[in-house]
Design a protein around this motif. Sequence first.
Motif, PDB file in Angstrom:
ATOM      1  N   LEU A  17       0.699  -1.201   0.183  1.00 47.43           N
ATOM      2  CA  LEU A  17       0.040  -0.188  -0.098  1.00 47.43           C
ATOM      3  C   LEU A  17       0.664   1.199   0.004  1.00 47.43           C
ATOM      4  N   PRO A  21       1.775   1.619  -7.501  1.00 46.63           N
ATOM      5  CA  PRO A  21       0.918   0.573  -7.989  1.00 46.63           C
ATOM      6  C   PRO A  21       1.945  -0.215  -9.130  1.00 46.63           C
ATOM      7  N   ARG A  24       4.312  -2.501  -7.055  1.00 40.24           N
ATOM      8  CA  ARG A  24       4.005  -3.515  -6.178  1.00 40.24           C
ATOM      9  C   ARG A  24       4.353  -4.792  -6.504  1.00 40.24           C
ATOM     10  N   ASP A  74     -11.689  -1.415   1.231  1.00 41.41           N
ATOM     11  CA  ASP A  74     -10.751  -0.452   0.729  1.00 41.41           C
ATOM     12  C   ASP A  74     -10.212  -1.364  -0.331  1.00 41.41           C
ATOM     13  N   THR A  75     -10.470  -1.013  -1.726  1.00 42.75           N
ATOM     14  CA  THR A  75     -10.284  -1.782  -2.849  1.00 42.75           C
ATOM     15  C   THR A  75      -8.490  -1.720  -2.957  1.00 42.75           C
ATOM     16  N   ASP A  76      -8.095  -0.715  -3.004  1.00 41.02           N
ATOM     17  CA  ASP A  76      -6.566  -0.803  -3.167  1.00 41.02           C
ATOM     18  C   ASP A  76      -5.969  -1.709  -2.241  1.00 41.02           C
ATOM     19  N   TYR A  77      -6.403  -1.754  -1.013  1.00 41.66           N
ATOM     20  CA  TYR A  77      -5.707  -2.822   0.183  1.00 41.66           C
ATOM     21  C   TYR A  77      -6.156  -4.349  -0.416  1.00 41.66           C
ATOM     22  N   GLN A  79      -6.587  -5.132  -3.704  1.00 48.48           N
ATOM     23  CA  GLN A  79      -5.890  -5.410  -4.723  1.00 48.48           C
ATOM     24  C   GLN A  79      -4.393  -5.756  -3.983  1.00 48.48           C
ATOM     25  N   CYS A  80      -3.842  -5.192  -3.303  1.00 44.08           N
ATOM     26  CA  CYS A  80      -2.571  -5.673  -2.476  1.00 44.08           C
ATOM     27  C   CYS A  80      -2.453  -6.975  -1.888  1.00 44.08           C
ATOM     28  N   THR A  83      -2.631  -9.499  -4.696  1.00 40.97           N
ATOM     29  CA  THR A  83      -1.135  -9.419  -5.148  1.00 40.97           C
ATOM     30  C   THR A  83      -0.550 -10.469  -4.265  1.00 40.97           C
TER      31      THR A  83
END
Length: 98
Positions: A17, A21, A24, A74-77, A79-80, A83
Amino acid sequence: MRPVLHGDVSAAARVLLTAPPPQRDRLCARMIAEAELADRHVAATGRLHPQFGNGSLMAAARGRPLADEPGFDDTDYCQCFETVLRHLVRFQISRTRS
């Protein structure tokens, strides 16, 4: 690498995070490689790796800045987190083929 638990994945995702991006995937692969290196060091010497710790993904991650842990809303979290899981699957597949 030591067995991976939820906290390992969470710590690695929190590190991701903090990174842009595009960086990552490479950062995640690096943390997994560091955990594997540390685990081999511990097995060979009986001592913690001086930089990467005990061979857990969490130890490799905690050597870096971690974002506060958000929720799965949290969409970003998410995605992480995804990953990290994707890289762990690749690592396990390559390990079983070796």
